[in-house]
Design an enzyme around this catalytic site. Structure first.
Site, PDB file in Angstrom:
ATOM      1  N   PHE A   1      40.366  59.075  37.911  1.00 27.95           N
ATOM      2  CA  PHE A   1      41.697  58.816  38.473  1.00 27.95           C
ATOM      3  C   PHE A   1      41.352  57.587  39.501  1.00 27.95           C
ATOM      4  CE2 PHE A   1      41.506  63.347  37.935  1.00 27.95           C
ATOM      5  CZ  PHE A   1      42.844  63.549  37.082  1.00 27.95           C
TER       6      PHE A   1
ATOM      7  N   CYS B   1      45.432  64.223  48.466  1.00 30.17           N
ATOM      8  CA  CYS B   1      46.711  64.209  49.304  1.00 30.17           C
ATOM      9  C   CYS B   1      47.325  65.445  49.299  1.00 30.17           C
ATOM     10  CB  CYS B   1      47.402  62.852  48.700  1.00 30.17           C
ATOM     11  SG  CYS B   1      47.917  62.813  46.905  1.00 30.17           S
TER      12      CYS B   1
ATOM     13  N   GLU C   1      40.693  55.384  34.437  1.00 30.70           N
ATOM     14  CA  GLU C   1      42.144  55.522  34.903  1.00 30.70           C
ATOM     15  C   GLU C   1      43.109  55.250  33.626  1.00 30.70           C
ATOM     16  OE1 GLU C   1      45.761  54.817  36.716  1.00 30.70           O
ATOM     17  OE2 GLU C   1      43.903  55.379  37.915  1.00 30.70           O
TER      18      GLU C   1
ATOM     19  N   CYS D   1      59.034  59.674  60.088  1.00 28.92           N
ATOM     20  CA  CYS D   1      58.006  60.393  60.824  1.00 28.92           C
ATOM     21  C   CYS D   1      58.763  61.684  61.165  1.00 28.92           C
ATOM     22  CB  CYS D   1      58.020  59.614  62.246  1.00 28.92           C
ATOM     23  SG  CYS D   1      56.915  58.080  62.059  1.00 28.92           S
TER      24      CYS D   1
END
Length: 390
Positions: A262, A348, A280, A57
């Protein structure tokens, strides 16, 4: 003169109005003349004893509201660098203790086992005695694992522990351990049975080899129990996955012929309607999707080496894509040249997303909205779902 903190940089430092980077500062804080921080309303007491040393974190000192603002600001800033403005929806944050997969490091030294995440920026292992991000079913494995690793991890050698929550329980993968003879194999089997593992795999450097699997290991995506290959990608939290799926469904609307690029194990292909095609590159993952999801047409295809061209995209009325952190520039160029009306782009990495978004906008698409998703709670890792339309 006081210097207000106005934003958080990509690596987690607070940035003042004068451009100074201050560790553990939050927008709303004030940098005083003596170099100390006067906390603002975005500060909280970090809940974990290991913060800030543990690299798991970086932002436990942020309140939920401040962390949600940080997630949104990362995306807004990345898009602004490419001249794009859009609606940025409120961020979804996964609750504490919901992470269902993690890779930990282990070290045998000083007569004991250290097991946990690395200290930020170093190879030093933080021996976890509490964790506020891991699902407690994964954290509960750390005690038994320390005892097992004490017998199979070579002295002064580090190993890797991969933990994933499957439908049947914990899927455990180990690297860097030494299993010798029949007794060693039986010790593994006894450990797996005693701790109710779904599977135990050992990687000797050539890929995971299953040593214990009492039944097929699956993860439920949509309403399908998908075969889960060892080490296969899975969204970090089940609730974060649900937030991404909800966003993708909204982005593609009532599309009847979507293509999922993907696709992985089919997180989105198995959760949207219509006749779905999924592409994929990973062979074992594509095979799992072929055998477990009979309603999805699967293409085993490396979209970096051979993206679907605009002609191949023509039969589809919506595109879903969730590429790795590097984005999908070559595939995006083909999408921009296509006539497909709707795109759901999950990312992401805000930086590569913004780069790809600029190509789509230049090709005639409009970025309708973006939704930040904080699956990796209290980390600087920000994910998002978005909608494009012609």
């Amino acid at each position: 003169m006081s210097d207000p903190i106005i934003r958080i940089a990509a690596r987690g430092d607070g940035v003042s109005a004068s451009g100074k980077h201050i560790a553990f500062a939050v927008p709303g804080d004030t940098l005083l003349e003596d170099g100390t921080i006067q906390p603002g309303p975005g500060h909280q007491v970090p809940p974990c004893r290991h913060f800030p040393i543990c690299g798991g974190c970086q932002l436990q000192h942020l309140t939920d509201a401040a962390y949600a603002d940080y997630c949104a600001s990362r995306i807004i800033g990345a898009l602004a660098q490419h001249g794009i403005e859009t609606e940025v929806r409120p961020a979804y944050l996964s609750p504490p203790r919901t992470r269902r997969r993690a890779t930990l490091r282990a070290l045998k030294a000083g007569g004991g086992i250290q097991l946990g995440f690395n200290e930020a920026g170093t190879n030093r292992i933080i021996d976890l005695r509490e964790c506020h991000v891991l699902d407690q079913r994964l954290f509960a494995m750390l005690g038994p694992l320390r005892k097992l690793l004490a017998t199979i991890l070579p002295n002064k050698r580090s190993g890797e522990v991969q933990l994933t929550l499957a439908d049947q329980g914990v899927d455990l993968g180990l690297k860097g351990v030494s299993i010798e003879g029949y007794e060693g194999a039986m010790a593994l089997n006894d450990f797996a049975e005693a701790n109710g593992l779904a599977r135990l795999s050992i990687d000797d450097g050539i890929g995971p080899e299953t040593r214990y699997e009492p039944g097929p290991v699956t993860v439920t995506l949509g309403s399908t129990a998908m075969a889960l290959p060892s080490g296969a990608f899975l969204q970090a939290t089940a609730d974060g996955e649900a937030a991404l799926v909800e966003s993708v469904r909204e982005a593609i609307g009532d599309a009847q012929r979507p293509v999922d690029l993907f696709a992985g194990l089919g997180t989105f292909a198995l959760s949207v309607g219509g006749k779905v095609t999924a592409a994929e590159a990973a062979r074992d993952v594509a095979l799992a999707l072929m055998t477990s999801a009979r309603t999805v047409e699967v293409q085993h295809r490396d979209l970096y080496r051979r993206p679907l061209d605009s002609a191949e995209l023509a039969p589809f009325d919506a595109i879903i894509l969730d590429p790795p952190r590097s984005g999908a520039l070559d595939q995006i160029k083909q999408i921009a040249a296509s006539g497909v009306q709707r795109i759901a782009y999950v990312s992401c990495n805000p930086a590569t997303f913004a780069r790809d978004a600029e190509v789509l906008v230049a090709g005639g698409y409009k970025l309708d909205w973006v939704r930040p998703v904080g699956q990796f709670r209290w980390s600087t890792h920000v994910e998002l779902a978005s909608a494009f339309s012609r």
